[in-house]
Scaffold this motif. Structure first.
Motif, PDB file in Angstrom:
ATOM      1  N   VAL A   1       0.871  -1.173   0.000  1.00 56.96           N
ATOM      2  CA  VAL A   1       0.000   0.000   0.000  1.00 56.96           C
ATOM      3  C   VAL A   1       0.910   1.225   0.000  1.00 56.96           C
ATOM      4  O   VAL A   1       1.917   1.256   0.707  1.00 56.96           O
ATOM      5  N   ILE A   2       0.572   2.229  -0.795  1.00 63.47           N
ATOM      6  CA  ILE A   2       1.342   3.468  -0.844  1.00 63.47           C
ATOM      7  C   ILE A   2       0.481   4.593  -0.300  1.00 63.47           C
ATOM      8  O   ILE A   2      -0.597   4.872  -0.822  1.00 63.47           O
ATOM      9  N   ALA A   3       0.963   5.250   0.761  1.00 60.48           N
ATOM     10  CA  ALA A   3       0.231   6.353   1.382  1.00 60.48           C
ATOM     11  C   ALA A   3       1.048   7.632   1.280  1.00 60.48           C
ATOM     12  O   ALA A   3       2.099   7.758   1.907  1.00 60.48           O
ATOM     13  N   ASP A   4       0.578   8.568   0.489  1.00 55.92           N
ATOM     14  CA  ASP A   4       1.256   9.849   0.307  1.00 55.92           C
ATOM     15  C   ASP A   4       0.233  10.844  -0.228  1.00 55.92           C
ATOM     16  O   ASP A   4      -0.604  10.478  -1.065  1.00 55.92           O
ATOM     17  N   ASP A   5       0.286  12.090   0.232  1.00 50.71           N
ATOM     18  CA  ASP A   5      -0.719  13.058  -0.219  1.00 50.71           C
ATOM     19  C   ASP A   5      -0.413  13.621  -1.599  1.00 50.71           C
ATOM     20  O   ASP A   5      -1.213  14.373  -2.152  1.00 50.71           O
ATOM     21  N   GLN A   6       0.746  13.258  -2.164  1.00 55.59           N
ATOM     22  CA  GLN A   6       1.078  13.705  -3.509  1.00 55.59           C
ATOM     23  C   GLN A   6       0.812  12.582  -4.512  1.00 55.59           C
ATOM     24  O   GLN A   6       1.438  11.526  -4.462  1.00 55.59           O
ATOM     25  N   ALA A   7      -0.112  12.844  -5.426  1.00 58.30           N
ATOM     26  CA  ALA A   7      -0.498  11.826  -6.407  1.00 58.30           C
ATOM     27  C   ALA A   7       0.687  11.380  -7.264  1.00 58.30           C
ATOM     28  O   ALA A   7       0.803  10.205  -7.614  1.00 58.30           O
ATOM     29  N   LEU A   8       1.577  12.320  -7.596  1.00 57.88           N
ATOM     30  CA  LEU A   8       2.722  11.964  -8.432  1.00 57.88           C
ATOM     31  C   LEU A   8       3.655  10.991  -7.724  1.00 57.88           C
ATOM     32  O   LEU A   8       4.230  10.097  -8.357  1.00 57.88           O
ATOM     33  N   VAL A   9       3.817  11.156  -6.421  1.00 58.18           N
ATOM     34  CA  VAL A   9       4.658  10.238  -5.655  1.00 58.18           C
ATOM     35  C   VAL A   9       4.029   8.849  -5.653  1.00 58.18           C
ATOM     36  O   VAL A   9       4.700   7.838  -5.893  1.00 58.18           O
ATOM     37  N   ARG A  10       2.725   8.785  -5.400  1.00 61.19           N
ATOM     38  CA  ARG A  10       2.035   7.484  -5.380  1.00 61.19           C
ATOM     39  C   ARG A  10       2.146   6.801  -6.738  1.00 61.19           C
ATOM     40  O   ARG A  10       2.449   5.605  -6.824  1.00 61.19           O
ATOM     41  N   THR A  11       1.928   7.563  -7.791  1.00 66.46           N
ATOM     42  CA  THR A  11       1.978   6.991  -9.140  1.00 66.46           C
ATOM     43  C   THR A  11       3.381   6.512  -9.481  1.00 66.46           C
ATOM     44  O   THR A  11       3.576   5.401  -9.986  1.00 66.46           O
ATOM     45  N   GLY A  12       4.363   7.346  -9.198  1.00 65.96           N
ATOM     46  CA  GLY A  12       5.742   6.990  -9.527  1.00 65.96           C
ATOM     47  C   GLY A  12       6.218   5.759  -8.779  1.00 65.96           C
ATOM     48  O   GLY A  12       6.776   4.827  -9.378  1.00 65.96           O
ATOM     49  N   PHE A  13       5.987   5.731  -7.463  1.00 68.85           N
ATOM     50  CA  PHE A  13       6.398   4.572  -6.677  1.00 68.85           C
ATOM     51  C   PHE A  13       5.621   3.334  -7.095  1.00 68.85           C
ATOM     52  O   PHE A  13       6.166   2.225  -7.144  1.00 68.85           O
ATOM     53  N   GLY A  14       4.340   3.524  -7.412  1.00 66.71           N
ATOM     54  CA  GLY A  14       3.525   2.390  -7.836  1.00 66.71           C
ATOM     55  C   GLY A  14       4.051   1.760  -9.111  1.00 66.71           C
ATOM     56  O   GLY A  14       4.098   0.526  -9.242  1.00 66.71           O
ATOM     57  N   MET A  15       4.459   2.594 -10.060  1.00 69.40           N
ATOM     58  CA  MET A  15       5.000   2.088 -11.328  1.00 69.40           C
ATOM     59  C   MET A  15       6.307   1.331 -11.099  1.00 69.40           C
ATOM     60  O   MET A  15       6.540   0.283 -11.703  1.00 69.40           O
ATOM     61  N   ILE A  16       7.144   1.861 -10.213  1.00 69.98           N
ATOM     62  CA  ILE A  16       8.425   1.209  -9.930  1.00 69.98           C
ATOM     63  C   ILE A  16       8.193  -0.167  -9.312  1.00 69.98           C
ATOM     64  O   ILE A  16       8.806  -1.167  -9.709  1.00 69.98           O
ATOM     65  N   LEU A  17       7.286  -0.238  -8.328  1.00 71.47           N
ATOM     66  CA  LEU A  17       7.019  -1.507  -7.665  1.00 71.47           C
ATOM     67  C   LEU A  17       6.379  -2.508  -8.631  1.00 71.47           C
ATOM     68  O   LEU A  17       6.756  -3.673  -8.667  1.00 71.47           O
ATOM     69  N   ALA A  18       5.401  -2.042  -9.402  1.00 68.16           N
ATOM     70  CA  ALA A  18       4.705  -2.930 -10.330  1.00 68.16           C
ATOM     71  C   ALA A  18       5.661  -3.507 -11.367  1.00 68.16           C
ATOM     72  O   ALA A  18       5.548  -4.679 -11.763  1.00 68.16           O
TER      73      ALA A  18
ATOM     74  N   ASP B   1       8.541  -4.398 -10.956  1.00 67.34           N
ATOM     75  CA  ASP B   1       9.341  -5.458 -10.346  1.00 67.34           C
ATOM     76  C   ASP B   1       8.471  -6.591  -9.805  1.00 67.34           C
ATOM     77  O   ASP B   1       8.936  -7.438  -9.052  1.00 67.34           O
ATOM     78  N   GLY B   2       7.200  -6.595 -10.179  1.00 65.70           N
ATOM     79  CA  GLY B   2       6.326  -7.690  -9.774  1.00 65.70           C
ATOM     80  C   GLY B   2       5.693  -7.536  -8.400  1.00 65.70           C
ATOM     81  O   GLY B   2       5.104  -8.483  -7.867  1.00 65.70           O
ATOM     82  N   ILE B   3       5.815  -6.351  -7.813  1.00 63.06           N
ATOM     83  CA  ILE B   3       5.196  -6.093  -6.513  1.00 63.06           C
ATOM     84  C   ILE B   3       3.815  -5.487  -6.747  1.00 63.06           C
ATOM     85  O   ILE B   3       3.674  -4.485  -7.448  1.00 63.06           O
ATOM     86  N   GLU B   4       2.795  -6.091  -6.168  1.00 61.29           N
ATOM     87  CA  GLU B   4       1.422  -5.662  -6.407  1.00 61.29           C
ATOM     88  C   GLU B   4       1.033  -4.527  -5.463  1.00 61.29           C
ATOM     89  O   GLU B   4       1.091  -4.665  -4.242  1.00 61.29           O
ATOM     90  N   VAL B   5       0.656  -3.393  -6.043  1.00 65.79           N
ATOM     91  CA  VAL B   5       0.150  -2.276  -5.229  1.00 65.79           C
ATOM     92  C   VAL B   5      -1.358  -2.474  -5.087  1.00 65.79           C
ATOM     93  O   VAL B   5      -2.122  -2.294  -6.034  1.00 65.79           O
ATOM     94  N   VAL B   6      -1.789  -2.881  -3.895  1.00 63.15           N
ATOM     95  CA  VAL B   6      -3.190  -3.248  -3.687  1.00 63.15           C
ATOM     96  C   VAL B   6      -4.066  -2.061  -3.340  1.00 63.15           C
ATOM     97  O   VAL B   6      -5.301  -2.142  -3.420  1.00 63.15           O
ATOM     98  N   ALA B   7      -3.462  -0.937  -2.933  1.00 56.69           N
ATOM     99  CA  ALA B   7      -4.246   0.258  -2.625  1.00 56.69           C
ATOM    100  C   ALA B   7      -3.329   1.465  -2.518  1.00 56.69           C
ATOM    101  O   ALA B   7      -2.133   1.337  -2.257  1.00 56.69           O
ATOM    102  N   GLU B   8      -3.910   2.643  -2.719  1.00 58.00           N
ATOM    103  CA  GLU B   8      -3.216   3.900  -2.492  1.00 58.00           C
ATOM    104  C   GLU B   8      -4.036   4.719  -1.504  1.00 58.00           C
ATOM    105  O   GLU B   8      -5.243   4.533  -1.388  1.00 58.00           O
ATOM    106  N   ALA B   9      -3.366   5.627  -0.792  1.00 57.48           N
ATOM    107  CA  ALA B   9      -4.048   6.459   0.190  1.00 57.48           C
ATOM    108  C   ALA B   9      -3.456   7.859   0.154  1.00 57.48           C
ATOM    109  O   ALA B   9      -2.241   8.026   0.004  1.00 57.48           O
ATOM    110  N   ALA B  10      -4.327   8.879   0.293  1.00 63.94           N
ATOM    111  CA  ALA B  10      -3.881  10.261   0.243  1.00 63.94           C
ATOM    112  C   ALA B  10      -3.709  10.871   1.630  1.00 63.94           C
ATOM    113  O   ALA B  10      -3.258  12.006   1.757  1.00 63.94           O
ATOM    114  N   ASP B  11      -4.091  10.142   2.670  1.00 62.26           N
ATOM    115  CA  ASP B  11      -3.878  10.617   4.037  1.00 62.26           C
ATOM    116  C   ASP B  11      -3.846   9.420   4.972  1.00 62.26           C
ATOM    117  O   ASP B  11      -4.087   8.278   4.571  1.00 62.26           O
TER     118      ASP B  11
END
Length: 231
Positions: free
Chosen positions: A9-26, A28-38
């Motif tokens: 799960v990626i929790a960050d109030d900046q959408a660009l950070v969540r998107t960027g980290f999510g792409m990096i993890l994905a 490498d085969g790591i599943e991002v099951v949810a994102e959170a803004a707070d």
């Protein structure tokens, strides 16, 4: 073969950070099951998805990352056994770092982390290890050492059950040394060092080596000037 896919799960109030980290993890085969803004969304996401690892920003609206970490790793209905939290911070001298440690975080990542380091860090904490770079450890210690009024009971443990060798390992571990560095310093094999660290955590009922670092300072086993009683 490899086990089940790592879930994050990626929790960050900046959408660009969540998107960027999510792409990096994905990638490498790591599943991002949810994102959170707070923090509140993060607690809810973890309760719903039970991820292996949470990448948690500190400064977020409604509920900050420290309180969210406390709720996820502490007691109560929000607790998620087995989930590890890695704190995302902009500066390695962030004054919230010690609070995050005592809340149960398994380590820290600077937001300018390289993709390779991000993936390695997530996999590391999922395996049960902790992520606490020596530079962050030293700065944390220096900052905490100047706050004598800080509570020193959060991780109070009786150290009498540790052997002299285990006390030595704990003292050095608290300075930020990795297992490989401990092995070199003590003229032991990495496997032996890993065994010692595992026994220390088990005897003191600690989640990981991050908690061991906190305990070493709060118990007075080590001071900011260096391990007590070491040559």
């Amino acid at each position: 073969m490899s086990g089940p896919a790592l879930r994050a799960v990626i929790a960050d109030d900046q959408a660009l950070v969540r998107t960027g980290f999510g792409m990096i993890l994905a990638a490498d085969g790591i599943e991002v099951v949810a994102e959170a803004a707070d923090g509140a969304e993060a607690v809810d996401a973890v309760r719903r998805t039970r991820p292996d690892v949470v990448l948690m920003d500190i400064r977020m609206p409604r509920m900050d990352g420290i309180e969210a970490t406390r709720r996820i790793l502490g007691g109560g209905t929000d607790r998620s056994d087995g989930t590890r939290v890695v704190i995302l911070t902009t500066y390695d001298l962030d004054h919230y770092v010690y609070a995050a440690l005592t809340a149960g975080a398994s380590g820290f990542l600077l937001k300018d982390v390289t993709p390779e380091h991000l993936v390695a860090a997530v996999r590391l904490v999922r395996s049960g290890d902790a992520l606490l770079a020596p530079t962050i450890t030293r700065r944390l210690i220096e900052r905490f050492a100047h706050h004598e009024e800080s509570p020193r009971t959060a991780l109070h443990r009786d150290l009498s059950g540790l052997t002299p060798r285990e006390l030595e390992v704990l003292r050095l571990l608290a300075t930020g040394l990795s297992n490989a560095e401990l092995a070199e310093r003590l003229f032991l094999s990495p496997t032996t060092v890993k065994t010692h660290v595992g026994r220390i955590l088990s005897k003191l009922d600690l989640r990981d080596r991050v908690q061991a670092v906190v305990l070493a300072y709060e118990s007075g086993l080590i001071s900011p000037q260096g391990p007590s009683g070491s040559g």
